[in-house]
Motif scaffolding. Structure first.
Motif, PDB file in Angstrom:
ATOM      1  N   GLN A  68      20.354 -14.207 -62.517  1.00 48.12           N
ATOM      2  CA  GLN A  68      18.943 -14.552 -62.371  1.00 48.12           C
ATOM      3  C   GLN A  68      18.195 -14.346 -63.694  1.00 48.12           C
ATOM      4  N   GLY A  69      18.718 -13.469 -64.559  1.00 47.34           N
ATOM      5  CA  GLY A  69      18.054 -13.210 -65.824  1.00 47.34           C
ATOM      6  C   GLY A  69      18.340 -14.282 -66.858  1.00 47.34           C
ATOM      7  N   ALA A  70      19.606 -14.637 -67.037  1.00 51.13           N
ATOM      8  CA  ALA A  70      20.018 -15.659 -67.996  1.00 51.13           C
ATOM      9  C   ALA A  70      21.434 -16.075 -67.643  1.00 51.13           C
ATOM     10  N   SER A  71      21.821 -17.262 -68.065  1.00 47.01           N
ATOM     11  CA  SER A  71      23.192 -17.692 -67.834  1.00 47.01           C
ATOM     12  C   SER A  71      24.137 -16.772 -68.601  1.00 47.01           C
ATOM     13  N   TRP A  72      25.388 -16.698 -68.150  1.00 50.48           N
ATOM     14  CA  TRP A  72      26.346 -15.834 -68.833  1.00 50.48           C
ATOM     15  C   TRP A  72      26.495 -16.246 -70.293  1.00 50.48           C
ATOM     16  N   ARG A  73      26.555 -17.530 -70.559  1.00 47.80           N
ATOM     17  CA  ARG A  73      26.760 -18.007 -71.929  1.00 47.80           C
ATOM     18  C   ARG A  73      25.601 -17.606 -72.830  1.00 47.80           C
ATOM     19  N   SER A  74      24.386 -17.798 -72.352  1.00 48.57           N
ATOM     20  CA  SER A  74      23.213 -17.386 -73.132  1.00 48.57           C
ATOM     21  C   SER A  74      23.223 -15.880 -73.354  1.00 48.57           C
ATOM     22  N   TRP A  75      23.549 -15.145 -72.319  1.00 49.21           N
ATOM     23  CA  TRP A  75      23.609 -13.680 -72.385  1.00 49.21           C
ATOM     24  C   TRP A  75      24.652 -13.228 -73.399  1.00 49.21           C
ATOM     25  N   ALA A  76      25.838 -13.837 -73.387  1.00 49.32           N
ATOM     26  CA  ALA A  76      26.910 -13.448 -74.295  1.00 49.32           C
ATOM     27  C   ALA A  76      26.556 -13.771 -75.743  1.00 49.32           C
ATOM     28  N   PHE A  77      25.952 -14.936 -75.967  1.00 48.48           N
ATOM     29  CA  PHE A  77      25.573 -15.295 -77.328  1.00 48.48           C
ATOM     30  C   PHE A  77      24.430 -14.411 -77.830  1.00 48.48           C
ATOM     31  N   THR A  78      23.591 -13.948 -76.932  1.00 49.38           N
ATOM     32  CA  THR A  78      22.542 -12.994 -77.328  1.00 49.38           C
ATOM     33  C   THR A  78      23.172 -11.713 -77.860  1.00 49.38           C
ATOM     34  N   ILE A  79      24.186 -11.214 -77.161  1.00 49.71           N
ATOM     35  CA  ILE A  79      24.872  -9.994 -77.599  1.00 49.71           C
ATOM     36  C   ILE A  79      25.506 -10.219 -78.973  1.00 49.71           C
ATOM     37  N   ALA A  80      26.222 -11.336 -79.136  1.00 43.45           N
ATOM     38  CA  ALA A  80      26.871 -11.635 -80.410  1.00 43.45           C
ATOM     39  C   ALA A  80      25.846 -11.776 -81.530  1.00 43.45           C
ATOM     40  N   HIS A  81      24.764 -12.487 -81.251  1.00 40.91           N
ATOM     41  CA  HIS A  81      23.717 -12.695 -82.242  1.00 40.91           C
ATOM     42  C   HIS A  81      23.119 -11.360 -82.693  1.00 40.91           C
ATOM     43  N   ASN A  82      22.776 -10.505 -81.747  1.00 39.05           N
ATOM     44  CA  ASN A  82      22.118  -9.242 -82.085  1.00 39.05           C
ATOM     45  C   ASN A  82      23.034  -8.322 -82.897  1.00 39.05           C
ATOM     46  N   LEU A  83      24.309  -8.279 -82.527  1.00 38.51           N
ATOM     47  CA  LEU A  83      25.244  -7.444 -83.277  1.00 38.51           C
ATOM     48  C   LEU A  83      25.428  -7.956 -84.703  1.00 38.51           C
ATOM     49  N   ALA A  84      25.566  -9.278 -84.840  1.00 41.98           N
ATOM     50  CA  ALA A  84      25.740  -9.852 -86.177  1.00 41.98           C
ATOM     51  C   ALA A  84      24.496  -9.654 -87.028  1.00 41.98           C
ATOM     52  N   MET A  85      23.327  -9.851 -86.445  1.00 36.26           N
ATOM     53  CA  MET A  85      22.085  -9.688 -87.200  1.00 36.26           C
ATOM     54  C   MET A  85      21.886  -8.236 -87.626  1.00 36.26           C
ATOM     55  N   SER A 144      21.024 -18.859 -87.793  1.00 34.09           N
ATOM     56  CA  SER A 144      21.416 -18.627 -86.403  1.00 34.09           C
ATOM     57  C   SER A 144      20.938 -19.754 -85.489  1.00 34.09           C
ATOM     58  N   VAL A 145      19.701 -20.239 -85.673  1.00 31.57           N
ATOM     59  CA  VAL A 145      19.235 -21.307 -84.784  1.00 31.57           C
ATOM     60  C   VAL A 145      19.942 -22.620 -85.092  1.00 31.57           C
ATOM     61  N   PHE A 146      20.247 -22.873 -86.363  1.00 31.35           N
ATOM     62  CA  PHE A 146      20.994 -24.088 -86.696  1.00 31.35           C
ATOM     63  C   PHE A 146      22.358 -24.080 -86.012  1.00 31.35           C
ATOM     64  N   LEU A 147      23.074 -22.958 -86.092  1.00 32.95           N
ATOM     65  CA  LEU A 147      24.402 -22.874 -85.492  1.00 32.95           C
ATOM     66  C   LEU A 147      24.348 -22.978 -83.978  1.00 32.95           C
ATOM     67  N   LEU A 148      23.397 -22.285 -83.349  1.00 28.89           N
ATOM     68  CA  LEU A 148      23.274 -22.365 -81.893  1.00 28.89           C
ATOM     69  C   LEU A 148      22.946 -23.785 -81.448  1.00 28.89           C
ATOM     70  N   HIS A 149      22.085 -24.461 -82.197  1.00 30.99           N
ATOM     71  CA  HIS A 149      21.654 -25.801 -81.815  1.00 30.99           C
ATOM     72  C   HIS A 149      22.744 -26.838 -82.069  1.00 30.99           C
ATOM     73  N   GLN A 150      23.328 -26.835 -83.270  1.00 31.64           N
ATOM     74  CA  GLN A 150      24.263 -27.892 -83.639  1.00 31.64           C
ATOM     75  C   GLN A 150      25.677 -27.645 -83.138  1.00 31.64           C
ATOM     76  N   GLU A 151      26.132 -26.405 -83.134  1.00 33.20           N
ATOM     77  CA  GLU A 151      27.506 -26.138 -82.720  1.00 33.20           C
ATOM     78  C   GLU A 151      27.624 -25.854 -81.233  1.00 33.20           C
ATOM     79  N   GLU A 152      26.642 -25.152 -80.676  1.00 32.18           N
ATOM     80  CA  GLU A 152      26.762 -24.721 -79.287  1.00 32.18           C
ATOM     81  C   GLU A 152      25.896 -25.528 -78.336  1.00 32.18           C
TER      82      GLU A 152
END
Length: 222
Positions: free
Chosen positions: A80-97, A170-178
């Motif tokens: 209900q909070g976010a899709s699993w994929r969005s949730w997982a990419f959020t975790i990856a994004h935050n750790l990398a940043m 990060s937004v370019f990669l999320l938009h164009q690749e994912e």
């Protein structure tokens, strides 16, 4: 209470990501194996390109930590909070940043070829920077000259991506690749819609400027 794991393991292949995560939270380890296989490549590629050449040695560690966080949070995941994929990419994004912020920017810049021959990055170039109807790197039987051009363009794009500010990359990669929409990126990155759109617009402008000589060649070919 979550639904019990499916009796037939083959059913996992047709289950949505959210259901797989809920099944894993209920003790179905096969569900996690399917999730991992389904998203391993995309998450690794995202982390690798977001962190760039400066932190290439830390990519594996951040990638593994991403999955460790996913495993640790299995009991609290809620579709209900976010899709699993969005949730997982959020975790990856935050750790990398976090790693990028800790590393600072005082690192020498140089072109690199993370994909061996640059052709994978060339596909990103053709999707992300060329106007509709422009030349493509996906010709069925490209000549040796065309292959050399696309390899060089791909290597240059990877170098240009390293020059972008981290938030624009990060937004370019999320938009164009994912394939994330601006709205989904805003949710994933926890920033407002206009901020994401501005980051994407400025990032594309800088990348097109950085790739200008390749874009000029392709315009002449069109």
């Amino acid at each position: 209470m979550h639904a019990p794991p499916p009796a037939n393991p083959s059913l996992h292949d047709t289950m949505p990501d959210d259901q797989l995560m809920l099944a894993y939270a209920d003790g179905d380890t096969n569900a996690f194996d399917v999730l991992y296989a389904r998203h391993e490549s995309a998450l690794f590629r995202f982390v690798r390109r977001l962190m760039g050449i400066r932190l290439a040695a830390e990519v594996d560690e951040v990638f593994q930590e991403t999955w460790m966080r996913i495993v640790a949070a299995r009991g609290s995941f809620s579709p209900q909070g976010a899709s699993w994929r969005s949730w997982a990419f959020t975790i990856a994004h935050n750790l990398a940043m976090d790693r990028l912020r800790l590393s600072g920017r005082e690192v020498a810049f140089y072109a690199h070829d993370e994909d061996g021959d640059g052709l994978e990055a060339a596909r990103l170039f053709s999707r992300g920077l060329l106007s509709e109807g422009g030349a493509s790197s996906n010709a069925a039987h490209p000549s040796a000259e065309e292959l050399a051009f696309w390899r060089a363009a791909g290597r240059r794009l990877l170098a240009c991506l390293d020059e972008l500010p981290d938030d624009q990359r990060s937004v370019f990669l999320l938009h164009q690749e994912e394939g994330f929409t601006v709205a989904l990126m805003a949710q994933t990155l926890d920033v407002n819609f206009e901020t994401v759109r501005s980051r994407l617009r400025y990032g594309l402008r800088k990348l097109r400027g950085c790739m200008e000589r390749y874009l000029v060649v392709l315009e002449r070919r069109a």
